[in-house]
Design a protein around this motif. Structure first.
Motif, PDB file in Angstrom:
ATOM      1  N   LEU A 109       0.839  -1.186   0.000  1.00 10.42           N
ATOM      2  CA  LEU A 109       0.000   0.000   0.000  1.00 10.42           C
ATOM      3  C   LEU A 109       0.886   1.252   0.000  1.00 10.42           C
ATOM      4  O   LEU A 109       2.005   1.225   0.517  1.00 10.42           O
ATOM      5  N   PRO A 110       0.397   2.360  -0.551  1.00 19.59           N
ATOM      6  CA  PRO A 110       1.183   3.603  -0.561  1.00 19.59           C
ATOM      7  C   PRO A 110       1.060   4.349   0.766  1.00 19.59           C
ATOM      8  O   PRO A 110       0.099   5.080   1.008  1.00 19.59           O
ATOM      9  N   HIS A 111       2.047   4.151   1.640  1.00 21.59           N
ATOM     10  CA  HIS A 111       2.046   4.765   2.965  1.00 21.59           C
ATOM     11  C   HIS A 111       2.822   6.079   2.945  1.00 21.59           C
ATOM     12  O   HIS A 111       3.863   6.194   2.292  1.00 21.59           O
ATOM     13  N   PHE A 112       2.317   7.034   3.725  1.00 21.15           N
ATOM     14  CA  PHE A 112       2.985   8.320   3.855  1.00 21.15           C
ATOM     15  C   PHE A 112       2.859   8.810   5.290  1.00 21.15           C
ATOM     16  O   PHE A 112       1.997   8.360   6.048  1.00 21.15           O
ATOM     17  N   ILE A 113       3.738   9.732   5.643  1.00 19.55           N
ATOM     18  CA  ILE A 113       3.638  10.431   6.927  1.00 19.55           C
ATOM     19  C   ILE A 113       3.819  11.914   6.670  1.00 19.55           C
ATOM     20  O   ILE A 113       4.735  12.328   5.952  1.00 19.55           O
ATOM     21  N   SER A 114       2.913  12.710   7.214  1.00 15.79           N
ATOM     22  CA  SER A 114       3.018  14.168   7.184  1.00 15.79           C
ATOM     23  C   SER A 114       2.969  14.682   8.616  1.00 15.79           C
ATOM     24  O   SER A 114       2.306  14.097   9.483  1.00 15.79           O
ATOM     25  N   ARG A 115       3.658  15.755   8.841  1.00 14.12           N
ATOM     26  CA  ARG A 115       3.573  16.395  10.159  1.00 14.12           C
ATOM     27  C   ARG A 115       2.447  17.413  10.114  1.00 14.12           C
ATOM     28  O   ARG A 115       2.525  18.415   9.390  1.00 14.12           O
ATOM     29  N   ILE A 116       1.401  17.146  10.874  1.00 13.47           N
ATOM     30  CA  ILE A 116       0.189  17.963  10.845  1.00 13.47           C
ATOM     31  C   ILE A 116      -0.118  18.447  12.255  1.00 13.47           C
ATOM     32  O   ILE A 116      -0.266  17.639  13.178  1.00 13.47           O
ATOM     33  N   ASP A 117      -0.167  19.740  12.413  1.00 10.74           N
ATOM     34  CA  ASP A 117      -0.481  20.343  13.711  1.00 10.74           C
ATOM     35  C   ASP A 117       0.404  19.778  14.819  1.00 10.74           C
ATOM     36  O   ASP A 117      -0.057  19.486  15.928  1.00 10.74           O
ATOM     37  N   GLY A 118       1.680  19.567  14.495  1.00 10.65           N
ATOM     38  CA  GLY A 118       2.657  19.132  15.484  1.00 10.65           C
ATOM     39  C   GLY A 118       2.773  17.647  15.687  1.00 10.65           C
ATOM     40  O   GLY A 118       3.564  17.195  16.527  1.00 10.65           O
ATOM     41  N   LEU A 119       2.013  16.834  14.939  1.00 10.19           N
ATOM     42  CA  LEU A 119       2.071  15.381  15.088  1.00 10.19           C
ATOM     43  C   LEU A 119       2.424  14.724  13.756  1.00 10.19           C
ATOM     44  O   LEU A 119       1.987  15.189  12.692  1.00 10.19           O
ATOM     45  N   ASN A 120       3.182  13.635  13.822  1.00  6.05           N
ATOM     46  CA  ASN A 120       3.485  12.845  12.627  1.00  6.05           C
ATOM     47  C   ASN A 120       2.308  11.908  12.361  1.00  6.05           C
ATOM     48  O   ASN A 120       2.088  10.957  13.105  1.00  6.05           O
ATOM     49  N   ILE A 121       1.557  12.218  11.322  1.00 10.06           N
ATOM     50  CA  ILE A 121       0.341  11.475  11.010  1.00 10.06           C
ATOM     51  C   ILE A 121       0.584  10.553   9.819  1.00 10.06           C
ATOM     52  O   ILE A 121       1.008  10.986   8.750  1.00 10.06           O
ATOM     53  N   HIS A 122       0.297   9.281  10.036  1.00  9.80           N
ATOM     54  CA  HIS A 122       0.405   8.275   8.978  1.00  9.80           C
ATOM     55  C   HIS A 122      -0.892   8.213   8.190  1.00  9.80           C
ATOM     56  O   HIS A 122      -1.984   8.387   8.740  1.00  9.80           O
ATOM     57  N   TYR A 123      -0.755   7.948   6.897  1.00  6.71           N
ATOM     58  CA  TYR A 123      -1.950   7.713   6.085  1.00  6.71           C
ATOM     59  C   TYR A 123      -1.583   6.902   4.852  1.00  6.71           C
ATOM     60  O   TYR A 123      -0.441   6.898   4.385  1.00  6.71           O
ATOM     61  N   VAL A 124      -2.576   6.191   4.349  1.00 12.22           N
ATOM     62  CA  VAL A 124      -2.492   5.524   3.053  1.00 12.22           C
ATOM     63  C   VAL A 124      -3.178   6.439   2.046  1.00 12.22           C
ATOM     64  O   VAL A 124      -4.273   6.941   2.307  1.00 12.22           O
ATOM     65  N   HIS A 125      -2.528   6.659   0.909  1.00  9.37           N
ATOM     66  CA  HIS A 125      -3.096   7.519  -0.132  1.00  9.37           C
ATOM     67  C   HIS A 125      -3.100   6.733  -1.439  1.00  9.37           C
ATOM     68  O   HIS A 125      -2.080   6.617  -2.105  1.00  9.37           O
ATOM     69  N   GLN A 126      -4.253   6.163  -1.769  1.00 12.74           N
ATOM     70  CA  GLN A 126      -4.402   5.331  -2.957  1.00 12.74           C
ATOM     71  C   GLN A 126      -5.150   6.112  -4.028  1.00 12.74           C
ATOM     72  O   GLN A 126      -6.299   6.505  -3.849  1.00 12.74           O
ATOM     73  N   ARG A 127      -4.488   6.352  -5.167  1.00 12.66           N
ATOM     74  CA  ARG A 127      -5.101   7.093  -6.269  1.00 12.66           C
ATOM     75  C   ARG A 127      -6.128   6.233  -7.003  1.00 12.66           C
ATOM     76  O   ARG A 127      -5.964   5.021  -7.143  1.00 12.66           O
ATOM     77  N   GLY A 128      -7.174   6.870  -7.491  1.00 10.11           N
ATOM     78  CA  GLY A 128      -8.233   6.169  -8.199  1.00 10.11           C
ATOM     79  C   GLY A 128      -7.897   5.908  -9.648  1.00 10.11           C
ATOM     80  O   GLY A 128      -7.087   6.619 -10.261  1.00 10.11           O
ATOM     81  N   VAL A 129      -8.541   4.887 -10.195  1.00  7.33           N
ATOM     82  CA  VAL A 129      -8.395   4.520 -11.603  1.00  7.33           C
ATOM     83  C   VAL A 129      -9.726   4.792 -12.285  1.00  7.33           C
ATOM     84  O   VAL A 129     -10.696   4.059 -12.118  1.00  7.33           O
ATOM     85  N   GLY A 130      -9.784   5.860 -13.056  1.00 11.05           N
ATOM     86  CA  GLY A 130     -11.026   6.249 -13.705  1.00 11.05           C
ATOM     87  C   GLY A 130     -10.867   7.613 -14.344  1.00 11.05           C
ATOM     88  O   GLY A 130      -9.836   8.282 -14.167  1.00 11.05           O
ATOM     89  N   PRO A 131     -11.879   8.083 -15.065  1.00 10.96           N
ATOM     90  CA  PRO A 131     -11.760   9.357 -15.777  1.00 10.96           C
ATOM     91  C   PRO A 131     -11.700  10.572 -14.856  1.00 10.96           C
ATOM     92  O   PRO A 131     -11.071  11.575 -15.183  1.00 10.96           O
ATOM     93  N   ALA A 132     -12.337  10.507 -13.687  1.00  7.84           N
ATOM     94  CA  ALA A 132     -12.360  11.671 -12.786  1.00  7.84           C
ATOM     95  C   ALA A 132     -12.597  11.221 -11.343  1.00  7.84           C
ATOM     96  O   ALA A 132     -13.656  11.487 -10.759  1.00  7.84           O
TER      97      ALA A 132
END
Length: 385
Positions: free
Chosen positions: A70-93
């Protein structure tokens, strides 16, 4: 404030795995009156089966490799390291959708439903229904950093998710969730209505409280029946929430020291709140539950995950007289869900545009019935694209 995302890989050390296995093997189990009964909590039969599988039949490295696809990422948001999966869609829009899990869940709850939403054409649907899906981990749950101070509730987290979605370049997006994730999603609609195309939930938080003026709009018989069911549930099954919401740290000492204690505390809910006829494995594989529990164990932040209940108790989803949220709302009601209000109760505040009674499933809908939930989410957002 946010800091640009960085890719992330799950990498549990060999030492942590060895320590965990030693603790599981050395666990001291109970000798209850009835080893098969769940009347007093998690049954010995179920906990022993989980412990045996965890010690000798569960391959964390194979699980870790699968999760890392899975595409895992971490961003620092409001002082915390937040993990998330960001899966792009397959389709016209594809349209963006932030999905939030609850307790005792994690991002693993969404693993089976992700491909159904991001690539519907490959799973019997239509490419025009595709979503870009973002699945953040709640602060202190699994791979996200625990809050460093008090005050982080579902309300606060909704603001963090808004900042995350803005960082990802999404000005307008949908939200979806169950359990605590439903609360986060509804707070998003309340706080950032201009950014939300719609909100879909498969649970209405127990803290949801419209302002009632019985002289203007009396409580209906269906609403009173719901309030009675909710009170009965709290009296007979709500001890866990009362403990989380008042003195979570005392319990956390035990759960952070014993993986089997942690597992028993969690699997009781998976067993009691899912829709099965005595075979939990038939709806949620035991390996999936172990994976979820292991993420909590490795994080070492069980105290933070429990404490969110206390923060939410101080920040209920309560509304003032006449307050309305105009973001379109969809609700899927699963038959083995915790007490759910009737549609009229929710419509006192929200613009309910879809209300679906599902044929089967329970509290963990994305795990138990991913195809049915995915189709409900597609159907709700279809006219809102």
């Amino acid at each position: 404030m946010t800091v640009a995302a960085r890719e992330h890989r799950i990498a549990i050390t060999d030492e942590a795995l060895s320590d965990l296995r030693r603790r599981v093997i050395a666990a001291r189990l109970l000798d209850p009156i009835d080893p098969d009964s769940g009347e007093d909590g998690a049954s010995l039969r179920l906990v022993r089966r989980l412990a045996d599988r965890w010690a000798d039949g569960f391959d964390w490295r194979a699980t870790e490799a699968r999760l890392n696809r899975l595409p895992h990422f971490i961003s620092r948001i409001d002082g915390l390291n937040i993990h998330y999966v960001h899966q792009r869609g397959v389709g016209p829009a594809p349209i963006p959708l932030v999905m939030t899990h609850g307790w005792p869940g994690s991002f693993v709850e969404m693993e089976r439903i992700l491909p159904l939403l991001t690539d519907p054409a490959a799973h019997g649907g239509h490419a025009t229904d595709a979503f870009d899906v973002v699945v953040p981990s709640l602060p202190g749950y699994g791979l996200s950093q625990a809050p460093q101070s008090s005050g982080v509730s579902a309300r606060t987290i909704a603001g963090m998710w808004a900042n995350l979605m803005a960082e990802l370049g999404y000005d307008r997006y949908g939200a979806q969730g169950g359990d605590i994730g439903a609360g986060v999603s509804l707070w998003l609609a309340r706080q950032r209505p201009e950014a939300l195309t719609g909100v879909h939930v498969n649970y209405i938080p127990s803290s949801f409280a419209p302002c009632i003026d019985e002289a203007v709009e009396p409580i209906t018989s269906d609403e009173q029946a719901f309030l009675d069911r909710a009170r009965m549930f709290a009296a007979e099954n709500g001890a866990y929430a009362a403990l989380h919401g008042t003195k979570p740290q005392t319990l956390a000492y035990a759960l952070s020291d014993s993986p089997i204690g942690l597992a028993a505390w969690m699997i009781e809910k998976f067993d009691a709140w899912s829709d099965h006829d005595g075979d939990l494995d038939s709806v949620i594989p035991l390996e999936t539950i172990i994976t979820n529990i292991a993420l909590y164990w490795f994080s070492g932040t069980i105290d933070a995950s429990l404490r969110l209940y206390k923060e939410n108790r101080f920040n209920p989803l309560a509304f003032a007289s006449g307050e309305k949220v105009l973001v379109p709302l969809g609700v899927a009601v699963f038959p083995r869900e915790l007490p759910m209000p009737p549609r009229s109760w929710v419509e006192r505040v929200f613009d309910v545009q879809r209300w679906s009674t599902m044929p089967k499933g329970g509290h963990f809908a994305a795990l138990e019935q991913p195809a049915a939930l995915a189709e409900e989410i597609r159907a709700f957002f279809r006219p809102l694209r």
